[in-house]
Design a protein around this motif. Sequence first.
Motif, PDB file in Angstrom:
ATOM      1  N   ASP A 212       0.800  -1.221   0.000  1.00 17.68           N
ATOM      2  CA  ASP A 212       0.000   0.000   0.000  1.00 17.68           C
ATOM      3  C   ASP A 212       0.833   1.272   0.000  1.00 17.68           C
ATOM      4  O   ASP A 212       0.283   2.368  -0.035  1.00 17.68           O
ATOM      5  CB  ASP A 212      -0.934   0.017   1.216  1.00 17.68           C
ATOM      6  N   ASP A 213       2.137   1.148   0.059  1.00 15.24           N
ATOM      7  CA  ASP A 213       2.992   2.323   0.141  1.00 15.24           C
ATOM      8  C   ASP A 213       3.171   2.988  -1.212  1.00 15.24           C
ATOM      9  O   ASP A 213       3.190   2.331  -2.260  1.00 15.24           O
ATOM     10  CB  ASP A 213       4.374   1.951   0.690  1.00 15.24           C
ATOM     11  N   ILE A 214       3.320   4.297  -1.148  1.00 16.33           N
ATOM     12  CA  ILE A 214       3.662   5.122  -2.302  1.00 16.33           C
ATOM     13  C   ILE A 214       4.884   5.905  -1.857  1.00 16.33           C
ATOM     14  O   ILE A 214       4.860   6.577  -0.828  1.00 16.33           O
ATOM     15  CB  ILE A 214       2.506   6.069  -2.677  1.00 16.33           C
ATOM     16  N   LEU A 215       5.962   5.785  -2.606  1.00 12.64           N
ATOM     17  CA  LEU A 215       7.208   6.435  -2.219  1.00 12.64           C
ATOM     18  C   LEU A 215       7.324   7.800  -2.883  1.00 12.64           C
ATOM     19  O   LEU A 215       6.967   7.965  -4.048  1.00 12.64           O
ATOM     20  CB  LEU A 215       8.400   5.563  -2.613  1.00 12.64           C
ATOM     21  N   LEU A 216       7.831   8.765  -2.128  1.00  8.54           N
ATOM     22  CA  LEU A 216       8.103  10.102  -2.631  1.00  8.54           C
ATOM     23  C   LEU A 216       9.615  10.288  -2.586  1.00  8.54           C
ATOM     24  O   LEU A 216      10.257   9.964  -1.590  1.00  8.54           O
ATOM     25  CB  LEU A 216       7.414  11.159  -1.775  1.00  8.54           C
ATOM     26  N   HIS A 217      10.183  10.823  -3.665  1.00  5.62           N
ATOM     27  CA  HIS A 217      11.631  10.962  -3.747  1.00  5.62           C
ATOM     28  C   HIS A 217      12.003  12.332  -4.283  1.00  5.62           C
ATOM     29  O   HIS A 217      11.495  12.754  -5.321  1.00  5.62           O
ATOM     30  CB  HIS A 217      12.196   9.874  -4.672  1.00  5.62           C
ATOM     31  N   ALA A 218      12.894  13.012  -3.560  1.00 11.50           N
ATOM     32  CA  ALA A 218      13.442  14.285  -4.036  1.00 11.50           C
ATOM     33  C   ALA A 218      14.410  13.952  -5.172  1.00 11.50           C
ATOM     34  O   ALA A 218      15.581  13.673  -4.958  1.00 11.50           O
ATOM     35  CB  ALA A 218      14.142  15.025  -2.905  1.00 11.50           C
ATOM     36  N   ALA A 219      13.895  13.949  -6.374  1.00  9.58           N
ATOM     37  CA  ALA A 219      14.608  13.392  -7.521  1.00  9.58           C
ATOM     38  C   ALA A 219      15.764  14.233  -8.019  1.00  9.58           C
ATOM     39  O   ALA A 219      16.659  13.713  -8.684  1.00  9.58           O
ATOM     40  CB  ALA A 219      13.624  13.164  -8.672  1.00  9.58           C
ATOM     41  N   ASP A 220      15.772  15.513  -7.714  1.00  9.90           N
ATOM     42  CA  ASP A 220      16.861  16.346  -8.209  1.00  9.90           C
ATOM     43  C   ASP A 220      17.736  16.859  -7.074  1.00  9.90           C
ATOM     44  O   ASP A 220      18.479  17.808  -7.234  1.00  9.90           O
ATOM     45  CB  ASP A 220      16.341  17.492  -9.074  1.00  9.90           C
ATOM     46  N   GLY A 221      17.704  16.190  -5.942  1.00 12.72           N
ATOM     47  CA  GLY A 221      18.514  16.582  -4.799  1.00 12.72           C
ATOM     48  C   GLY A 221      19.923  16.018  -4.870  1.00 12.72           C
ATOM     49  O   GLY A 221      20.295  15.302  -5.800  1.00 12.72           O
TER      50      GLY A 221
END
Length: 183
Positions: free
Chosen positions: A20-29
Amino acid sequence: MRHGWPHRSCAAADVVATGDDILLHAADGVNASDTARLLLASAAPTIALASADWIATTDWSAHGYVAAVDRNRLAADLPGNVTDWSHAARLATIDRLAGTFGKAPVARLLDGLRGALEQMLDAPHDMRLTAAAHRIAGLAGTLGFAALGRHWLRVAEYGHAPDAATRRATAHALLTLDRAENV
């Protein structure tokens, strides 16, 4: 809780995602590409959080992200993107469709979507894949899987094999379809 959702933060190396998880990622960090490799090893849908410039100049879908949200528009855009990848939201849509059109017809459409996804995910790229991708996109949208439909529409429009994000979106949709069968 943030914005009404359960939320937890962790280092990428410590990610253990559930169905059920949805991952959020700071993609340009800083170190984003190293972190992305760890996150994208999970089957969970991963949404890139980045600058508008990064989103505009990066093929984030090819990198495995199912969506990208401008970090300056999180309050406006993130809720809809999270809902796009929520099993519960898809199941609620399926229930509404079944209530309107009947369980048997909706079950047949869901079976058709499952069959098309399973058949075409690993099909060789040719005109047959392009046509099937367009049909999958339409069927997915009809059944409330709009985000999945957008990924398959991209396959149809750009004439390429399913990328990492399309595969991730498909796997996630198949999990939702499994749950729909068990309702």
